[in-house]
Design a protein around this motif. Structure first.
Motif, PDB file in Angstrom:
ATOM      1  N   GLY A 107      31.373  44.029  35.668  1.00 20.52           N
ATOM      2  CA  GLY A 107      30.548  44.202  34.481  1.00 20.52           C
ATOM      3  C   GLY A 107      29.070  44.057  34.811  1.00 20.52           C
ATOM      4  O   GLY A 107      28.225  44.784  34.278  1.00 20.52           O
ATOM      5  N   VAL A 108      28.743  43.134  35.700  1.00 23.15           N
ATOM      6  CA  VAL A 108      27.355  42.923  36.123  1.00 23.15           C
ATOM      7  C   VAL A 108      26.828  44.147  36.867  1.00 23.15           C
ATOM      8  O   VAL A 108      25.691  44.579  36.651  1.00 23.15           O
ATOM      9  CB  VAL A 108      27.243  41.659  37.005  1.00 23.15           C
ATOM     10  N   ILE A 109      27.641  44.707  37.755  1.00 20.68           N
ATOM     11  CA  ILE A 109      27.207  45.901  38.490  1.00 20.68           C
ATOM     12  C   ILE A 109      26.902  47.038  37.522  1.00 20.68           C
ATOM     13  O   ILE A 109      25.869  47.728  37.634  1.00 20.68           O
ATOM     14  CB  ILE A 109      28.284  46.328  39.507  1.00 20.68           C
ATOM     15  N   GLY A 110      27.777  47.232  36.548  1.00 18.95           N
ATOM     16  CA  GLY A 110      27.535  48.271  35.549  1.00 18.95           C
ATOM     17  C   GLY A 110      26.282  47.990  34.733  1.00 18.95           C
ATOM     18  O   GLY A 110      25.499  48.905  34.434  1.00 18.95           O
ATOM     19  N   ALA A 111      26.075  46.724  34.385  1.00 19.68           N
ATOM     20  CA  ALA A 111      24.898  46.351  33.606  1.00 19.68           C
ATOM     21  C   ALA A 111      23.613  46.624  34.379  1.00 19.68           C
ATOM     22  O   ALA A 111      22.617  47.090  33.815  1.00 19.68           O
ATOM     23  CB  ALA A 111      24.971  44.878  33.217  1.00 19.68           C
TER      24      ALA A 111
END
Length: 337
Positions: A107-111
């Motif tokens: 989720g962090v990578i996508g964010a």
């Protein structure tokens, strides 16, 4: 725009990549992350963000350093409110605690990718059309209205656009298979519920950006400042979630504090627009003042929450035991930020 040396951009990119790699290696085996471990990691991310802030102060000057610190603290405070939505998504999909870090990691990578796109677009629009600041201010004021109104419609993570699209693209099985996102059944690849959770988290982050991006653009319109501050706030989001996951219901005044901050930032945007479009005599709110206001409001929200526990507040209003056990921030509402 700031004249940012290439080596500073390179140092930032290298820091992010190395940080993600270290975090992934440290959590390569699925396990339940306790408070102490989460607190240690959270301290590491905060320290890393502050060290980078010192570098910004030394290389780009006091104004840039103050803007970076203000933007980072603003995004950090807004991200705390997002934790309620993460908790709601995990509860809806009944995600085992041992696998939650893996979900948040992706989720962090996508964010990081999505925020980079949105912030680049926002900086480009603001630099060409100052009037868009009024639109951004209206978005923030609407967010304030939703918070203070305390809307109680039900939010269904399973019906988010990303999850529904995923189910159309690939079959999603009903049960988890360890920390795997895909498995092979009857010769075909199918997704596990863990992939659906990642899709729900990514969809929530897109909604979070609706007021996060306008808010940070009120602090600075420089691409380096807004993106680096966002990136360091996002990097520490996982550790912050695990550290506060059992304490979210105690910070019941935090949502009101965030409403005040968003309202203040909305006023700041309007003054900026009037200063540029109407007259230079219209005062702007300096970044040091913005930083002080955010710090004071956050501190007051936390202190007030501790001095007046949620059960006392609910008890005064006649709430029952079941109501006392529920978080009273925006994560309870129908829409994430």
């Amino acid at each position: 725009m700031l004249d940012v040396p290439f080596w500073l951009w390179t140092a930032f990119a290298a820091t992010v990549v190395v940080s993600l790699a270290v975090d992934l290696l440290a959590h390569r085996s699925a396990h339940v992350i306790g408070f102490r471990e989460a607190a240690a990691w959270s301290g590491l991310w905060v320290g890393l963000a502050l060290v980078f802030g010192v570098v910004v102060f030394l290389v780009l000057g006091t104004t840039a350093g103050t803007e970076y610190t203000t933007a980072w603290l603003l995004e950090k405070s807004l991200s705390v409110d997002n934790l309620f939505v993460f908790a709601l998504i995990f509860a809806y999909f009944k995600v085992p605690r041992a696998y939650q870090h893996r979900v948040l990691f992706f989720g962090v990578i996508g964010a990081l990718v999505f925020r980079g796109i949105f912030l680049a677009a926002g900086v480009a629009v603001v630099s060409r059309f100052t009037a868009v600041l009024f639109v951004f201010a209206a978005i923030l004021f609407y967010s304030v209205y939703k918070i203070l109104r305390g809307e109680e419609e039900s939010f269904d993570p399973g019906r988010s656009f990303a999850v529904r699209l995923l189910r159309k693209v690939i079959p999603v099985r009903d049960t988890y298979v360890g920390a795997k996102f895909f498995v092979k059944e009857a010769g075909k690849h199918v997704a596990t519920p863990l992939l659906a959770v990642v899709a729900a988290i990514e969809a929530a982050d897109l909604i979070f950006a609706v007021d996060s991006v306008p808010a940070v653009l009120a602090v600075s319109d420089d691409a380096f400042i807004v993106y680096t501050s966002n990136a360091f706030a996002i990097l520490g989001l996982r550790a912050l979630y695990f550290m506060l996951s059992g304490l979210l219901d105690r910070f019941h005044y935090l949502s009101k504090g965030l409403a005040i901050i968003l309202g203040f930032i909305g006023v700041k945007l309007i003054l900026q627009a009037l200063h540029k479009m109407v007259s230079p005599s219209v005062p702007e709110i300096p970044s040091p003042v913005s930083l002080a206001v955010i710090v004071v409001i956050l501190a007051a929200s936390v202190v007030l929450s501790m001095r007046r526990p949620a059960d006392t507040v609910d008890g005064d209003a006649g709430g029952g035991p079941e109501e006392d056990a529920l978080p009273s921030s925006r994560g309870q509402q129908s829409e994430p930020r």
